[in-house]
Write an enzyme that holds these catalytic residues in place. Sequence first.
Site, PDB file in Angstrom:
ATOM      1  N   HIS A  14       0.845  -1.201   0.000  1.00  9.70           N
ATOM      2  CA  HIS A  14       0.000   0.000   0.000  1.00  9.70           C
ATOM      3  C   HIS A  14       0.885   1.259   0.000  1.00  9.70           C
ATOM      4  CE1 HIS A  14      -3.563   2.371   1.704  1.00  9.70           C
ATOM      5  NE2 HIS A  14      -2.534   3.148   1.961  1.00  9.70           N
ATOM      6  N   GLU A  15       1.866   1.289   0.905  1.00  9.29           N
ATOM      7  CA  GLU A  15       2.752   2.456   0.990  1.00  9.29           C
ATOM      8  C   GLU A  15       3.625   2.589  -0.255  1.00  9.29           C
ATOM      9  OE1 GLU A  15       2.401   4.806   3.115  1.00  9.29           O
ATOM     10  OE2 GLU A  15       0.898   3.653   4.190  1.00  9.29           O
ATOM     11  N   HIS A  45       1.697   4.247  -3.008  1.00 10.06           N
ATOM     12  CA  HIS A  45       1.736   5.710  -2.868  1.00 10.06           C
ATOM     13  C   HIS A  45       3.066   6.252  -3.391  1.00 10.06           C
ATOM     14  CE1 HIS A  45      -1.824   6.342  -0.496  1.00 10.06           C
ATOM     15  NE2 HIS A  45      -1.405   5.640   0.540  1.00 10.06           N
TER      16      HIS A  45
END
Length: 374
Positions: A67-68, A71
Amino acid sequence: MGSAFNLGRFFGIQVRLHYTWFIIFVFITVSLSWQYFPFAYPTWSHLIYWVVGIVTSLLFFASVLAHELAHSLVGRANGVTIKSITLFIFGGVAQMTREATRASAELKMAAAGPACSLAIGGLFGLLWVLTRGILEPLAAMASWLALVNVVLAVFNLIPGFPLDGGRVFRSILWRATGNYGRSTRIATRVGQGVGYLFIVAGILIIFLVRDMWFSGLWLAFIGWFLENAASASYRQAQWREALGAFTAADVMTSDYPVVPADSTVSELVQGYVIPSGRRFFVVADDDRLQGIVTLHNIKSAPQQDWDVTPVRQIMTPVNELKVAYPDQDALGVMEQMDGNDINQIPVVSEGRVVGLVARDRLIRFLRTRSELGI
Ligand SMILES: [Zn+2]
């Protein structure tokens, strides 16, 4: 964030584990292996509970990392420099050297995380469908991970800054109004509201719902964390906006000690460090900037050599130094300090030091002006 353990680089981005990560890792592993799986699948052996628990927990953190990374990679593709990712007790956070400068970049970057979590959730859902009734431990793991990734995506889409949804919300406001500062203030206020709501809901759960006190406590903690992060972002937005009106020359100080490059470390310590209590000194000969010297530099020289070591030898020389220019805007200077993790920066004009911008002074400068209402 304080002490963290380096996990390595992924796609060129440093990934770190904050010490609180280990707490949540153990907590999730234990609650999966000891409670969730034994309760949902009573026929497995102890070994299977622990193996599946540990693997599930590791995959959960891999999902948070993905997820990070989503980003970060989308951010990088849109011109936002990402320094590192830190996983900690409440999930993950990517450290940017500066915020996105365009609304569209921020929108894509913010939406990438939840989109990635949804995709991972979908993949685990598929794995669950394929293994259901055939390989129960794998199906059990897949169904938990599918659910948790979807929850992660939905939770992050709550429109309170600094959650991803809050960033999406800000970018939409920003695009609509063209006003970055005001959009940030609105999105962070909503973030504070969401934080308070979580705290209240958490407390209500603790007292009103049987056997759910721990979930209530956890929700209240997340709310508290969110409220803090939103308030900090709000203050930062205010500062940035206020700083936008000034140049380095406006905010610099001329009150700083200048040390000659040929003085010894002993002279520096006795003549400057001890009497002033400062930790940062400009090294210059006749105003010509030679470098800077900090307590850190001083400590790197062995104490028995202090009498014979010139400051020139231990300082950070001017060619390795970040400097600011008098007409540079103060916000840019602040970002330069943030990006390089430094607290002071010399202001130089034609090779001569004309001032010093220090982070703490910058904050005092803004506070004083706002107290005076000017
Ligand atoms: Zn996110």
